[in-house]
Design a protein around this motif. Structure first.
Motif, PDB file in Angstrom:
ATOM      1  N   MET A 161       2.418  16.342 -25.276  1.00  0.00           N
ATOM      2  CA  MET A 161       2.553  16.900 -23.740  1.00  0.00           C
ATOM      3  C   MET A 161       2.089  15.790 -22.815  1.00  0.00           C
ATOM      4  N   ILE A 162       2.593  15.685 -21.916  1.00  0.00           N
ATOM      5  CA  ILE A 162       2.408  14.743 -20.841  1.00  0.00           C
ATOM      6  C   ILE A 162       1.458  15.295 -19.582  1.00  0.00           C
ATOM      7  N   ASP A 163       0.333  14.741 -19.078  1.00  0.00           N
ATOM      8  CA  ASP A 163      -0.400  15.040 -18.251  1.00  0.00           C
ATOM      9  C   ASP A 163       0.251  14.755 -16.803  1.00  0.00           C
ATOM     10  N   THR A 164       0.720  15.629 -16.191  1.00  0.00           N
ATOM     11  CA  THR A 164       1.625  15.173 -14.887  1.00  0.00           C
ATOM     12  C   THR A 164       0.719  14.978 -13.790  1.00  0.00           C
ATOM     13  N   ARG A 165      -0.842  15.263 -14.096  1.00  0.00           N
ATOM     14  CA  ARG A 165      -1.800  15.015 -13.093  1.00  0.00           C
ATOM     15  C   ARG A 165      -1.852  13.433 -13.079  1.00  0.00           C
ATOM     16  N   THR A 166      -2.045  12.801 -14.193  1.00  0.00           N
ATOM     17  CA  THR A 166      -2.402  11.238 -14.205  1.00  0.00           C
ATOM     18  C   THR A 166      -1.456  10.443 -14.819  1.00  0.00           C
ATOM     19  N   ALA A 167      -0.212  10.996 -15.188  1.00  0.00           N
ATOM     20  CA  ALA A 167       0.874  10.124 -15.814  1.00  0.00           C
ATOM     21  C   ALA A 167       1.329   9.219 -14.502  1.00  0.00           C
ATOM     22  N   PRO A 168       1.412   9.659 -13.207  1.00  0.00           N
ATOM     23  CA  PRO A 168       2.015   8.829 -12.299  1.00  0.00           C
ATOM     24  C   PRO A 168       1.126   7.579 -12.096  1.00  0.00           C
ATOM     25  N   TYR A 169      -0.320   7.701 -12.227  1.00  0.00           N
ATOM     26  CA  TYR A 169      -1.044   6.781 -11.934  1.00  0.00           C
ATOM     27  C   TYR A 169      -1.121   5.519 -13.143  1.00  0.00           C
ATOM     28  N   GLY A 170      -0.745   6.231 -14.114  1.00  0.00           N
ATOM     29  CA  GLY A 170      -0.343   5.191 -15.461  1.00  0.00           C
ATOM     30  C   GLY A 170       0.835   4.295 -15.088  1.00  0.00           C
ATOM     31  N   ALA A 171       1.928   5.043 -14.567  1.00  0.00           N
ATOM     32  CA  ALA A 171       3.162   4.227 -14.428  1.00  0.00           C
ATOM     33  C   ALA A 171       2.751   3.362 -13.279  1.00  0.00           C
ATOM     34  N   GLY A 223       6.387   5.857 -10.908  1.00  0.00           N
ATOM     35  CA  GLY A 223       4.984   6.437 -10.794  1.00  0.00           C
ATOM     36  C   GLY A 223       4.276   6.545  -9.409  1.00  0.00           C
ATOM     37  N   ALA A 224       3.141   6.518  -9.235  1.00  0.00           N
ATOM     38  CA  ALA A 224       2.651   7.039  -7.745  1.00  0.00           C
ATOM     39  C   ALA A 224       2.766   5.809  -6.898  1.00  0.00           C
ATOM     40  N   LEU A 225       2.708   6.237  -5.669  1.00  0.00           N
ATOM     41  CA  LEU A 225       2.772   5.065  -4.577  1.00  0.00           C
ATOM     42  C   LEU A 225       3.942   4.097  -4.504  1.00  0.00           C
ATOM     43  N   ALA A 226       4.961   4.389  -4.998  1.00  0.00           N
ATOM     44  CA  ALA A 226       6.101   3.636  -5.110  1.00  0.00           C
ATOM     45  C   ALA A 226       6.874   3.760  -3.658  1.00  0.00           C
ATOM     46  N   LEU A 227       7.350   2.510  -3.162  1.00  0.00           N
ATOM     47  CA  LEU A 227       8.354   2.525  -2.151  1.00  0.00           C
ATOM     48  C   LEU A 227       9.729   2.929  -2.665  1.00  0.00           C
ATOM     49  N   ARG A 228      10.505   3.738  -2.134  1.00  0.00           N
ATOM     50  CA  ARG A 228      11.584   3.828  -2.519  1.00  0.00           C
ATOM     51  C   ARG A 228      12.745   3.544  -1.714  1.00  0.00           C
ATOM     52  N   PRO A 229      13.710   3.308  -2.051  1.00  0.00           N
ATOM     53  CA  PRO A 229      15.114   2.827  -1.223  1.00  0.00           C
ATOM     54  C   PRO A 229      15.357   4.017  -0.332  1.00  0.00           C
ATOM     55  N   LEU A 230      15.738   3.779   0.927  1.00  0.00           N
ATOM     56  CA  LEU A 230      16.298   4.772   1.961  1.00  0.00           C
ATOM     57  C   LEU A 230      17.209   5.736   1.138  1.00  0.00           C
ATOM     58  N   GLY A 231      17.122   7.035   1.622  1.00  0.00           N
ATOM     59  CA  GLY A 231      17.843   8.031   1.145  1.00  0.00           C
ATOM     60  C   GLY A 231      17.320   8.599  -0.465  1.00  0.00           C
ATOM     61  N   ARG A 232      16.533   7.890  -1.262  1.00  0.00           N
ATOM     62  CA  ARG A 232      16.401   8.275  -2.601  1.00  0.00           C
ATOM     63  C   ARG A 232      14.951   9.029  -2.447  1.00  0.00           C
ATOM     64  N   PRO A 233      14.831  10.312  -2.712  1.00  0.00           N
ATOM     65  CA  PRO A 233      13.758  11.208  -2.676  1.00  0.00           C
ATOM     66  C   PRO A 233      12.676  10.707  -3.683  1.00  0.00           C
ATOM     67  N   ALA A 234      11.365  11.063  -3.507  1.00  0.00           N
ATOM     68  CA  ALA A 234      10.158  10.931  -4.655  1.00  0.00           C
ATOM     69  C   ALA A 234      10.700  12.096  -5.656  1.00  0.00           C
ATOM     70  N   LEU A 235      10.625  11.962  -6.975  1.00  0.00           N
ATOM     71  CA  LEU A 235      10.784  13.007  -7.825  1.00  0.00           C
ATOM     72  C   LEU A 235       9.542  13.643  -8.049  1.00  0.00           C
ATOM     73  N   GLN A 236       9.590  14.905  -8.345  1.00  0.00           N
ATOM     74  CA  GLN A 236       8.274  15.893  -8.472  1.00  0.00           C
ATOM     75  C   GLN A 236       7.551  15.345  -9.794  1.00  0.00           C
ATOM     76  N   ALA A 237       6.504  16.061 -10.096  1.00  0.00           N
ATOM     77  CA  ALA A 237       5.457  15.647 -11.411  1.00  0.00           C
ATOM     78  C   ALA A 237       6.342  15.801 -12.760  1.00  0.00           C
ATOM     79  N   GLU A 238       7.488  16.149 -12.852  1.00  0.00           N
ATOM     80  CA  GLU A 238       8.097  16.084 -14.161  1.00  0.00           C
ATOM     81  C   GLU A 238       8.563  14.613 -14.628  1.00  0.00           C
ATOM     82  N   GLY A 239       8.214  13.851 -13.776  1.00  0.00           N
ATOM     83  CA  GLY A 239       8.618  12.698 -14.036  1.00  0.00           C
ATOM     84  C   GLY A 239       9.025  11.727 -12.988  1.00  0.00           C
ATOM     85  N   ARG A 240       8.595  10.504 -12.788  1.00  0.00           N
ATOM     86  CA  ARG A 240       8.798   9.588 -11.629  1.00  0.00           C
ATOM     87  C   ARG A 240       9.705   8.679 -11.982  1.00  0.00           C
TER      88      ARG A 240
END
Length: 141
Positions: free
Chosen positions: A1-11, A124-141
């Protein structure tokens, strides 16, 4: 199981460290070996000297993109050939251990695998994304 609270910080940590490693290796080619010296080394391997400049550009642009979190998946996969080239043309003949003379191939191989992992897990967390591309939710960035 992936911990969606901490996985974005690992990435995030993986992404920033990978980017910093590419900038460090580009810096070595620019400031220590010099671009002309790196081109000469590439030519001594039977590669086009101009490929050295392309490699330096890929390492700088890719490193910055990874640190910022821009096109993380694509950049990660685009940098894998740089490391495969280092294995095939530089480190492969030296054997497995990187402590061998001329460095072995296990470090660049591990580095290539971590790039594939980064591509699989995403920005992962704190990523700049190209314009028009939304951040994905906790199910995977």
């Amino acid at each position: 199981m992936i911990d969606t609270r901490t996985a974005p910080y690992g990435a995030l940590i993986l992404r920033v460290v990978l980017g910093a490693l590419f900038l460090a290796h580009a810096g070595l080619k620019i400031f220590v070996f010099t671009p002309a010296g790196t081109a000469q080394f590439f030519a001594s391997l039977g590669l086009p000297g101009a490929l050295a400049y392309l490699t330096i550009l890929a390492e700088v642009a890719g490193g910055i993109a990874l640190i910022l979190g821009v096109w993380t998946r694509a950049v990660s996969l685009a940098l894998v050939p740089v490391l495969l080239g280092s294995i095939l043309f530089v480190h492969g003949a030296a054997g497995f251990f990187f402590s061998n003379a001329n460095g072995g191939w296990e470090y660049p191989a591990f580095w290539a695998v971590t790039l594939v992992v980064q591509a699989l897990i995403g920005d992962g967390a704190l990523a700049l994304r190209p314009l028009g591309r939304p951040a994905l939710q906790a199910e995977g960035r």
